[in-house]
Design an enzyme around this catalytic site. Structure first.
Site, PDB file in Angstrom:
ATOM      1  N   THR A 204      20.111  35.829  22.840  1.00 49.51           N
ATOM      2  CA  THR A 204      18.746  35.693  22.310  1.00 49.51           C
ATOM      3  C   THR A 204      17.800  36.536  23.175  1.00 49.51           C
ATOM      4  OG1 THR A 204      19.026  33.527  21.339  1.00 49.51           O
ATOM      5  CG2 THR A 204      16.883  33.937  22.337  1.00 49.51           C
ATOM      6  N   ARG A 232      21.009  25.499  10.310  1.00 48.68           N
ATOM      7  CA  ARG A 232      20.867  25.006  11.689  1.00 48.68           C
ATOM      8  C   ARG A 232      19.720  25.744  12.385  1.00 48.68           C
ATOM      9  NH1 ARG A 232      20.968  27.576  17.006  1.00 48.68           N
ATOM     10  NH2 ARG A 232      21.657  26.044  18.512  1.00 48.68           N
ATOM     11  N   VAL A 233      18.888  25.002  13.092  1.00 47.65           N
ATOM     12  CA  VAL A 233      17.810  25.619  13.865  1.00 47.65           C
ATOM     13  C   VAL A 233      17.975  25.188  15.316  1.00 47.65           C
ATOM     14  CG1 VAL A 233      15.317  25.713  14.228  1.00 47.65           C
ATOM     15  CG2 VAL A 233      16.225  25.722  11.901  1.00 47.65           C
ATOM     16  N   GLY A 234      17.898  26.147  16.229  1.00 47.45           N
ATOM     17  CA  GLY A 234      18.056  25.842  17.655  1.00 47.45           C
ATOM     18  C   GLY A 234      16.717  25.665  18.352  1.00 47.45           C
ATOM     19  N   ASP A 235      16.717  25.908  19.656  1.00 44.02           N
ATOM     20  CA  ASP A 235      15.512  25.679  20.462  1.00 44.02           C
ATOM     21  C   ASP A 235      14.494  26.818  20.375  1.00 44.02           C
ATOM     22  OD1 ASP A 235      17.528  27.276  21.771  1.00 44.02           O
ATOM     23  OD2 ASP A 235      16.235  27.269  23.543  1.00 44.02           O
ATOM     24  N   GLY A 256      20.162  29.931  25.628  1.00 42.24           N
ATOM     25  CA  GLY A 256      21.290  29.071  25.961  1.00 42.24           C
ATOM     26  C   GLY A 256      21.663  28.193  24.787  1.00 42.24           C
ATOM     27  N   GLY A 258      21.175  25.791  22.409  1.00 39.86           N
ATOM     28  CA  GLY A 258      19.888  25.274  21.958  1.00 39.86           C
ATOM     29  C   GLY A 258      19.780  23.767  21.855  1.00 39.86           C
TER      30      GLY A 258
HETATM   31  N1  ASP Z   1      19.090  29.294  22.263  1.00 36.42           N
HETATM   32  C1  ASP Z   1      19.610  29.942  21.087  1.00 36.42           C
HETATM   33  C2  ASP Z   1      19.962  28.894  20.059  1.00 36.42           C
HETATM   34  O1  ASP Z   1      20.509  27.884  20.417  1.00 36.42           O
HETATM   35  C3  ASP Z   1      20.821  30.763  21.371  1.00 36.42           C
HETATM   36  C4  ASP Z   1      20.640  31.806  22.451  1.00 36.42           C
HETATM   37  O2  ASP Z   1      19.957  31.565  23.437  1.00 36.42           O
HETATM   38  O3  ASP Z   1      21.208  32.891  22.303  1.00 36.42           O
HETATM   39  O4  ASP Z   1      19.738  29.119  18.901  1.00 36.42           O
END
Ligand code: ASP
Length: 339
Positions: A204, A232-235, A256, A258
């Site tokens: 990311t 799906r949605v991450g952080d 990281g 998420g």
């Molecule tokens: N944090 C991002 C997620 O979980 C992934 C990443 O950091 O590459 O969507």
């Protein structure tokens, strides 16, 4: 008359020097600083070819210099953050914009967020497709809507209405990401894989910046995690988890796993430990990444900066693609832990 004219000129010169005070060259200039990341993960010297490493370092340097140039011209922190992130979104090596990871259905679904520390302004988009620069869509939400987050078709329609650039699906998809998805699926179905570590690269992108006015800002952009379920949605687009900025404490962009970053509200926690517990930026960021998250089992890292231009880039993975230009103008482009 002839005798007094030179004297008069000397007097005028002395008076005007007194009024001006210090010559301009030694006047105090407010500092600027910037940090970016291109993701944390199982990044080792063995896993990167020399060519890939060089390409990544060049892209990081190009992005950080683009952001820093904005700050040097007295531009706003938010402009520096978007300038750096748009460069990384266009670079196929990173998991954002072009080169974003694929869902288990083989689609690109992107998330991004942006926050300004002087007014707690925030904008985010999640699960969007086709938008060339999702960070600019997050910025449009921040600046032109009463909302903080728009998702899916609603976010895309909003981006179109703001004249943001769209690209066809093939523009985003790279062979590297298709191969990565095949490997993960093969591993899941019990077949041997070439590189177990490959899917642990998060990559990311994000940026944090301090401008001459003393304002800070943070932004993050991602394709999420390889083989994620669609929807799906991450952080990364979650204000407080993947991104946060408050002039009273700090600006943070995370990368990281998420789900852990959401549960531990990572970006906000780092800022609030500074504000409420009086920790320094380095202490707070290090505790959240290397104690709290390590104990929870959450892999990743952050870039963080405070309103004095102090920088911190802790991560609990073997490597994190990162670059900084500190308040003295020192440039650092790094990948591995021992750099
Ligand atoms: N944090 C991002 C997620 O979980 C992934 C990443 O950091 O590459 O969507």
């Amino acid at each position: 008359m002839r005798l007094t004219t030179p004297l008069l000129l000397i007097c005028l010169a002395l008076v005007s020097a007194g009024v001006r005070g210090q010559p301009e060259s030694t006047a105090e200039i407010e500092p600027v600083a910037i940090a970016i990341h291109g993701g944390a993960g199982t990044i080792s010297r063995e896993s990167l070819t020399a060519e890939r490493e060089r390409t990544i370092r060049e892209a990081l340097e190009e992005a950080i210099r683009a952001g820093h140039a904005v700050l040097e011209k007295d531009g706003a922190a938010v402009d520096a953050v978007t300038a750096a992130i748009t460069v990384l979104e266009d670079a196929p090596e990173f998991n954002a914009g072009r080169g974003a990871v694929l869902t288990s259905e083989g689609q690109v679904e992107m998330d991004a967020s942006l926050m300004t520390g002087h007014d707690l302004g925030a904008g985010a988009v999640a699960s969007v497709q086709g938008i060339r620069h999702p960070i600019l869509a997050a910025r449009a939400v921040l600046e032109h809507s009463p909302h903080v987050m728009l998702v899916g078709a609603g976010a895309e329609e909003f981006a179109r209405a703001r004249d943001l650039k769209f690209m066809p699906g093939e523009w985003f998809e790279t062979e590297f990401r298709r191969e990565q998805l095949r490997e993960i699926k093969a591993r899941e179905s019990g077949q041997a894989t070439r590189l177990e570590s490959e899917h642990r690269w998060f990559s990311t992108v994000g940026a944090v910046a301090l401008d001459r006015a003393g304002d800070i800002a943070a932004g993050t952009s991602t394709g999420g995690m390889s083989n994620k379920r669609f929807g799906r949605v991450g952080d990364s687009p979650i204000i407080g988890a993947g991104t946060y900025a408050d002039n009273r404490s700090c600006a943070v962009s995370a990368t990281g796993h998420g789900e852990y970053f959401i549960r531990h509200v990572v970006a906000y926690s780092i800022c609030e430990r500074m504000r409420l517990a009086g920790e320094t930026l380095a202490e707070s960021a290090d505790f959240v990444i290397n104690d709290l998250l390590v104990e929870a089992g959450g892999d990743g890292g952050v870039i963080a900066l405070d309103a004095n231009g102090n920088l911190a880039t802790p991560f609990n993975t073997p490597g994190m693609y990162r670059a900084t230009i500190d308040r003295d103008g020192n440039v650092g482009v790094k990948i591995y832990r021992d750099e």
